[in-house]
Scaffold this motif. Structure first.
Motif, PDB file in Angstrom:
ATOM      1  N   THR A 151      74.647  45.840  58.753  1.00 47.63           N
ATOM      2  CA  THR A 151      74.026  45.020  57.709  1.00 47.63           C
ATOM      3  C   THR A 151      73.404  45.899  56.624  1.00 47.63           C
ATOM      4  N   TRP A 152      73.532  47.206  56.757  1.00 45.33           N
ATOM      5  CA  TRP A 152      72.910  48.163  55.846  1.00 45.33           C
ATOM      6  C   TRP A 152      73.967  48.810  54.955  1.00 45.33           C
ATOM      7  N   SER A 153      73.520  49.574  53.965  1.00 47.65           N
ATOM      8  CA  SER A 153      74.459  50.224  53.056  1.00 47.65           C
ATOM      9  C   SER A 153      74.611  51.714  53.320  1.00 47.65           C
ATOM     10  N   HIS A 154      73.557  52.353  53.893  1.00 42.65           N
ATOM     11  CA  HIS A 154      73.593  53.810  54.021  1.00 42.65           C
ATOM     12  C   HIS A 154      72.598  54.242  55.095  1.00 42.65           C
ATOM     13  N   VAL A 155      73.002  55.233  55.891  1.00 38.68           N
ATOM     14  CA  VAL A 155      72.118  55.811  56.905  1.00 38.68           C
ATOM     15  C   VAL A 155      72.060  57.326  56.718  1.00 38.68           C
ATOM     16  N   SER A 156      70.847  57.838  56.551  1.00 43.12           N
ATOM     17  CA  SER A 156      70.599  59.283  56.547  1.00 43.12           C
ATOM     18  C   SER A 156      69.885  59.632  57.841  1.00 43.12           C
TER      19      SER A 156
END
Length: 230
Positions: free
Chosen positions: A83-88
């Protein structure tokens, strides 16, 4: 079952910890301790499933979120449904970070050596840290950095259980029990002065109380709307 803690905590006016509280049995460099990859889980399957389910409820409330996972490894315990756009992610072992299939980018960072996060102000909607904040010798500095990189209204989610590497956990952690651990995490949020009142959740199942599963505690808080950390 979600059980918000109803404790009315009266925090001391000033930071209550001493330098000795954050000393460790093994004060050698963490870089050496984490040299060899550990492609394993440090909590049981129930803990992972429970945390995954909790994330699955929180993450969709921040549509297309940018997420940061601190002290990460080869797995972040995030839901399968994205459900997110980006993971760092940040962590100590580069090989482990490279194996994390939910991460879009990674940075090797020893937060005990340098608590400064390598991200711009207001970069993320959510910051997570799984069973790792008890290894930080400068937790207040790191928590303030979490506030800096979160967007106003963003959320920090810390989780903990009853396992650790005792030689690397800070003294205050080893000298206290589960309830105190929850309060310690909450105190980091409180004394950073940039978060709303922390919420503590005991997500442990009945088998945990019988000693057959790891306990599951989540401490979370939203960033205040104004830029108080600047």
């Amino acid at each position: 079952m979600h059980c918000p803690a109803k404790l009315q905590v009266r925090w001391p006016e000033e930071w209550p910890y001493t330098e000795a509280d954050f000393a460790r049995q093994d004060e050698s460099t963490d870089t050496g301790f984490y040299t060899h990859p550990r492609i394993c889980t440090h909590v049981d399957d129930n803990f992972i499933a429970t945390l995954n389910k909790h994330y699955g409820k929180v993450f969709p409330t921040y549509p297309n979120a940018r997420i940061l996972d601190l002290c990460s490894s080869w797995i972040s315990h995030y839901p399968t449904e994205k459900t997110w756009s980006h993971v760092s992610i940040t962590g100590m072992n580069e090989y482990e970070l490279q194996q994390n299939k939910q991460a879009d980018d990674y940075t090797v960072r020893d937060l005990n050596e340098n608590p400064k996060l390598p991200y711009e102000d207001s970069s993320f909607d959510i910051v997570t840290c799984t069973v790792s904040f008890d290894y930080l010798c400068k937790p207040l500095e790191v928590m303030k950095e979490v506030g800096r990189v979160l967007k106003p209204g963003g959320m920090v989610i810390l989780s903990t259980s009853n396992r650790c590497f005792p030689t690397k956990a800070v003294n205050i952690w080893l000298q206290t029990g589960d309830l105190e651990h929850v309060l310690i995490y909450g105190s980091y949020m409180h004394y950073s002065s940039v978060f709303e009142r922390p919420e503590a959740l005991d997500l442990s199942g009945p088998l945990c109380r019988l000693g057959f599963q790891d306990p599951v505690y989540v401490i979370q808080a939203k960033l205040l709307g104004s830029s108080l950390w600047r």
